[in-house]
Structures are given as structure tokens and as C-alpha cells.
Design a protein around this motif. Structure first.
Motif, mmCIF file in Angstrom:
data_model
loop_
_atom_site.group_PDB
_atom_site.id
_atom_site.type_symbol
_atom_site.label_atom_id
_atom_site.label_comp_id
_atom_site.label_asym_id
_atom_site.label_seq_id
_atom_site.Cartn_x
_atom_site.Cartn_y
_atom_site.Cartn_z
ATOM 1 N N ASP A 263 0.803 -1.226 0.000
ATOM 2 C CA ASP A 263 0.000 0.000 0.000
ATOM 3 C C ASP A 263 0.836 1.278 0.000
ATOM 4 O O ASP A 263 0.296 2.376 0.168
ATOM 5 C CB ASP A 263 -1.003 0.027 1.157
ATOM 6 N N VAL A 264 2.139 1.126 -0.199
ATOM 7 C CA VAL A 264 2.998 2.309 -0.361
ATOM 8 C C VAL A 264 3.771 2.168 -1.686
ATOM 9 O O VAL A 264 3.712 3.033 -2.545
ATOM 10 C CB VAL A 264 3.960 2.494 0.831
ATOM 11 N N LEU A 265 4.466 1.051 -1.848
ATOM 12 C CA LEU A 265 5.109 0.752 -3.136
ATOM 13 C C LEU A 265 4.280 -0.247 -3.937
ATOM 14 O O LEU A 265 4.183 -0.149 -5.151
ATOM 15 C CB LEU A 265 6.506 0.149 -2.908
ATOM 16 N N ALA A 266 3.736 -1.235 -3.234
ATOM 17 C CA ALA A 266 3.001 -2.326 -3.897
ATOM 18 C C ALA A 266 1.507 -2.164 -3.636
ATOM 19 O O ALA A 266 1.094 -1.908 -2.507
ATOM 20 C CB ALA A 266 3.485 -3.671 -3.359
ATOM 21 N N ASP A 267 0.724 -2.327 -4.682
ATOM 22 C CA ASP A 267 -0.715 -2.044 -4.584
ATOM 23 C C ASP A 267 -1.464 -3.244 -3.982
ATOM 24 O O ASP A 267 -2.110 -4.012 -4.693
ATOM 25 C CB ASP A 267 -1.257 -1.683 -5.971
ATOM 26 N N ALA A 268 -1.375 -3.341 -2.662
ATOM 27 C CA ALA A 268 -2.001 -4.454 -1.953
ATOM 28 C C ALA A 268 -3.524 -4.400 -2.058
ATOM 29 O O ALA A 268 -4.195 -5.429 -2.184
ATOM 30 C CB ALA A 268 -1.565 -4.445 -0.493
ATOM 31 N N ALA A 269 -4.080 -3.201 -2.036
ATOM 32 C CA ALA A 269 -5.540 -3.060 -2.090
ATOM 33 C C ALA A 269 -6.091 -3.627 -3.406
ATOM 34 O O ALA A 269 -7.088 -4.356 -3.414
ATOM 35 C CB ALA A 269 -5.932 -1.594 -1.927
ATOM 36 N N SER A 270 -5.435 -3.300 -4.516
ATOM 37 C CA SER A 270 -5.890 -3.827 -5.810
ATOM 38 C C SER A 270 -5.766 -5.344 -5.870
ATOM 39 O O SER A 270 -6.591 -6.032 -6.484
ATOM 40 C CB SER A 270 -5.076 -3.220 -6.958
ATOM 41 N N HIS B 159 0.829 2.613 8.045
ATOM 42 C CA HIS B 159 0.250 2.088 9.295
ATOM 43 C C HIS B 159 0.677 2.898 10.516
ATOM 44 O O HIS B 159 1.871 3.066 10.762
ATOM 45 C CB HIS B 159 0.655 0.631 9.511
ATOM 46 N N GLU B 160 -0.312 3.305 11.279
ATOM 47 C CA GLU B 160 -0.016 4.052 12.502
ATOM 48 C C GLU B 160 0.849 3.236 13.460
ATOM 49 O O GLU B 160 1.733 3.778 14.130
ATOM 50 C CB GLU B 160 -1.330 4.451 13.204
ATOM 51 N N LYS B 161 0.612 1.923 13.527
ATOM 52 C CA LYS B 161 1.409 1.091 14.448
ATOM 53 C C LYS B 161 2.906 1.193 14.159
ATOM 54 O O LYS B 161 3.727 1.016 15.059
ATOM 55 C CB LYS B 161 0.950 -0.374 14.384
ATOM 56 N N ASN B 162 3.251 1.458 12.898
ATOM 57 C CA ASN B 162 4.672 1.614 12.564
ATOM 58 C C ASN B 162 5.174 3.029 12.828
ATOM 59 O O ASN B 162 6.334 3.234 13.176
ATOM 60 C CB ASN B 162 4.908 1.258 11.094
ATOM 61 N N LEU B 163 4.285 3.989 12.634
ATOM 62 C CA LEU B 163 4.693 5.400 12.756
ATOM 63 C C LEU B 163 4.770 5.848 14.203
ATOM 64 O O LEU B 163 5.577 6.702 14.564
ATOM 65 C CB LEU B 163 3.712 6.293 11.989
ATOM 66 N N ASN C 172 -0.435 12.015 0.047
ATOM 67 C CA ASN C 172 -1.520 11.262 -0.584
ATOM 68 C C ASN C 172 -1.067 10.390 -1.743
ATOM 69 O O ASN C 172 -1.803 9.506 -2.177
ATOM 70 C CB ASN C 172 -2.603 12.235 -1.066
ATOM 71 N N ASN C 173 0.114 10.676 -2.238
ATOM 72 C CA ASN C 173 0.629 9.913 -3.375
ATOM 73 C C ASN C 173 2.127 10.221 -3.515
ATOM 74 O O ASN C 173 2.676 11.032 -2.760
ATOM 75 C CB ASN C 173 -0.127 10.286 -4.659
ATOM 76 N N TRP C 174 2.755 9.589 -4.501
ATOM 77 C CA TRP C 174 4.209 9.763 -4.634
ATOM 78 C C TRP C 174 4.597 11.128 -5.198
ATOM 79 O O TRP C 174 5.718 11.583 -4.987
ATOM 80 C CB TRP C 174 4.812 8.605 -5.441
ATOM 81 N N ARG C 175 3.673 11.795 -5.903
ATOM 82 C CA ARG C 175 3.997 13.161 -6.337
ATOM 83 C C ARG C 175 4.134 14.067 -5.127
ATOM 84 O O ARG C 175 5.001 14.942 -5.077
ATOM 85 C CB ARG C 175 2.922 13.686 -7.300
ATOM 86 N N GLU C 176 3.298 13.832 -4.121
ATOM 87 C CA GLU C 176 3.426 14.630 -2.901
ATOM 88 C C GLU C 176 4.694 14.283 -2.109
ATOM 89 O O GLU C 176 5.249 15.139 -1.440
ATOM 90 C CB GLU C 176 2.172 14.449 -2.014
ATOM 91 N N VAL C 177 5.102 13.032 -2.186
ATOM 92 C CA VAL C 177 6.391 12.667 -1.566
ATOM 93 C C VAL C 177 7.512 13.451 -2.252
ATOM 94 O O VAL C 177 8.398 14.010 -1.590
ATOM 95 C CB VAL C 177 6.664 11.149 -1.677
ATOM 96 N N ALA C 178 7.446 13.510 -3.570
ATOM 97 C CA ALA C 178 8.472 14.240 -4.323
ATOM 98 C C ALA C 178 8.485 15.709 -3.917
ATOM 99 O O ALA C 178 9.544 16.306 -3.708
ATOM 100 C CB ALA C 178 8.223 14.097 -5.815
ATOM 101 N N LEU D 16 2.783 9.827 7.026
ATOM 102 C CA LEU D 16 1.706 8.872 6.732
ATOM 103 C C LEU D 16 1.394 8.870 5.243
ATOM 104 O O LEU D 16 1.064 9.912 4.665
ATOM 105 C CB LEU D 16 0.451 9.255 7.523
ATOM 106 N N PHE D 17 1.495 7.701 4.629
ATOM 107 C CA PHE D 17 1.153 7.564 3.211
ATOM 108 C C PHE D 17 -0.311 7.120 3.134
ATOM 109 O O PHE D 17 -0.693 6.079 3.676
ATOM 110 C CB PHE D 17 2.065 6.528 2.546
ATOM 111 N N THR D 18 -1.127 7.898 2.472
ATOM 112 C CA THR D 18 -2.561 7.636 2.444
ATOM 113 C C THR D 18 -2.893 6.258 1.866
ATOM 114 O O THR D 18 -2.394 5.871 0.807
ATOM 115 C CB THR D 18 -3.286 8.718 1.609
ATOM 116 N N ALA D 19 -3.724 5.545 2.622
ATOM 117 C CA ALA D 19 -4.262 4.267 2.154
ATOM 118 C C ALA D 19 -5.708 4.190 2.640
ATOM 119 O O ALA D 19 -6.104 4.941 3.537
ATOM 120 C CB ALA D 19 -3.445 3.106 2.705
ATOM 121 N N HIS D 20 -6.470 3.282 2.054
ATOM 122 C CA HIS D 20 -7.888 3.170 2.408
ATOM 123 C C HIS D 20 -8.107 3.021 3.900
ATOM 124 O O HIS D 20 -9.120 3.464 4.435
ATOM 125 C CB HIS D 20 -8.521 1.976 1.683
#
Lengths: 166, 166
Positions: A3-10, A127-131, A156-162, A140-144
Motif C-alpha cells: 500500500d505504499v510501493l506495492a498495490d495491496a488493495a488492488s 500504518h499508525e502502528k509503525n509510525l 496522498n501519493n508519490w507526487r506529494e512525496v516528491a 503517513l502515506f494515504t491508504a484506504h
């Protein structure tokens, strides 16, 4: 990774369709558990995570490859994945990284359970448990599953990380 | 793990016998490379580390189970293994830990490349490359390949670890 690099939700949506014929939209996942959305038990969902191929077949989160590559030019980047709970995932995650992030060396790949023994300036995580116990600056990287959290710096996405780091 | 919890040196001696009929004594390994002792190339030795079963079949270093179990009562113990270079080793190392150190949870198991992003008070390790950049107190665990090092606090076996920490 998930859910950050790999699209687990999909990947979950794909499995829910194949296994149960459920057509799930990403918006259906907002702040709900996968089991709830798929109309099954947490145990069934959990069993998918132990299946061969579940992690290997994940799509890449948009823009992550380009932005991580650029981050690597300016920062020392480690990929830290909470993965030791799922023995099959380990080799698959290494192979996945080698395919999609070939510029990340095994020297900078960490598979762990808890992440709070990781020493770094920043942690980008869904995940908050990690942060929550991270000694550096948590991002926090946005996920569902984390839309309800409002006390972390959020991307919210990698453009915002950039934008934040480059 | 290797040469601290898991007896990698004995595993090497076993492989050298099976593959080349070489009878190697532990003392032969002192400050020499495995390739040199076995009369082969580093590439051949390296290929063993990618073979299925190499890690899974290692014996346990004497007293390590009992002492680590006792350490866990007094400290928060993480097992940190430089393992991501060898994809096959990951699942085998998890299984090995589950068998021989069942009291170590996946939450406290870390597989990495470099170890210098690990935050801890102590690191017990057999390799200078891991100890040299460790921000806490490094403790060198004696192995055939590190007998020449004399500027680290050294423990020769797990009984000495017990004396130091318990």
C-alpha cells in the motif's frame, strides 16, 4: 511496501473477485477491513497472505518507481517491510523489488516485524502502528485504511512525496 | 544468526566433505577464507549459500538457546540477520528460528543487508563490518574469521554472553 510501493488493495480486490465473485470498488475499502468488504472472515483474508504468488503479483503504486529513484540520489533510502509474519512473502518481496525497483540493493532491504528498532530520519508508512513509535519524523502515506488519521504529516501519493523531499 | 546462533562453520565443513571429500578441522578455518581452506573458488562457496537447505540444516551453537531464552526475560531481544543477499535463506532462516528459538517471535526477527540502521543498546555479532558502524555498544562473538580483531569487547561463547548480560 504494501500500500505504499506495492498495490495491496488492488490485489485484494482481484482476489475477492476471483474467489467470491465480489466486485469491489476502491472506494468501498475506505476505513473498512478487507474481511468486512469481501463478506468473509479475517481468517480467510489472512490465509491469502500466506499463499504463493499473493505478494509477487502486486502492481506498482503510481509514480513510486520514479520518485524512489530520485530520492535515492539525494538520500540513503531503505525499504523496510513488515514481512516476517508471512514466510512465503519474503522471497517474493525480494523478487518483486528486484523487478520493479532494481536500483534498491539487497543491502538496503529490510524485512522485519516491528519497525521501531529502525533508525532513520524519516519513515513513510501507511500504518499508525509503525509510525507511532518511530523515533524520527513519521510521514503517513494515504491508504484506504488510514483515512481517519489526522495527526500525522500526510502524503496522498508519490507526487506529494516528491514535493516534500525533493 | 550465522556463526552466532547457527553453526555456519560446521555446515561449511560438512559441504566441503560431501562435495570435495575434504576433511577439514575447525582449527583449519582460523582467519582463512572458506574457499582457501576448501581449495576452491569464492564463487563455488558462494553458490552453496544460494542452495536450498544450506541454512535450514545448520546446527545450533552450544548454549545459545538457553542463554537467549534467559536474555529475553531481562531484555528486548531482536534477531538481526544479514540475509537479504540470499533469497532462499529467508524462509529457511524463519523456519530454523521457529524450530530452535520458538520463543523469538516474527515481530522480533529482522532480515537485512547492512545492519547500521538498527537501533539497539547492544549488538552481538561476528562481523566487524556490522559492529563498526553500530551506534550502540558492539560485542564481538568469536568466530574463526575474527580471531585477529582485538579492539572490540569479545565473547567467546554463549556462557560468556550470559556472564556479561545476566
Amino acid at each position: 511496501m504494501d500500500d505504499v510501493l506495492a498495490d495491496a488493495a488492488s490485489r485484494f480486490i482481484e482476489y475477492a473477485d476471483i474467489r467470491f465473485g465480489r466486485k469491489i470498488r476502491p472506494v468501498d475499502l475506505h476505513n473498512r477491513t478487507w474481511a468486512d468488504v469481501a463478506g468473509t472472515t479475517p481468517e480467510v483474508i489472512r490465509s491469502w497472505l500466506f499463499e504463493e504468488g499473493f505478494f509477487r503479483g502486486m502492481k506498482v503504486i503510481p509514480d513510486s518507481q520514479e520518485v524512489v529513484a530520485r530520492l535515492c540520489e539525494k538520500y540513503e533510502v531503505f525499504i523496510v517491510s513488515a514481512a516476517t509474519e508471512f514466510p512465503n512473502s519474503l522471497k517474493e518481496k525480494l523478487e518483486w523489488l528486484n523487478e520493479h525497483f532494481p536500483f534498491i540493493s539487497w543491502t538496503h532491504t529490510v524485512f522485519c516485524g516491528h519497525k521501531y528498532m529502525i533508525q532513520a530520519d524519516y519513515l513513510i508508512d501507511d500504518h499508525e502502528k509503525n509510525l507511532i513509535r518511530f523515533p524520527g519524523k513519521p510521514v503517513l502515506f494515504t491508504a484506504h485504511h488510514n483515512l481517519h488519521l489526522n495527526h500525522y504529516t500526510r502524503v496522498n501519493n508519490w507526487r506529494e512525496v516528491a514535493e516534500m523531499f525533493l
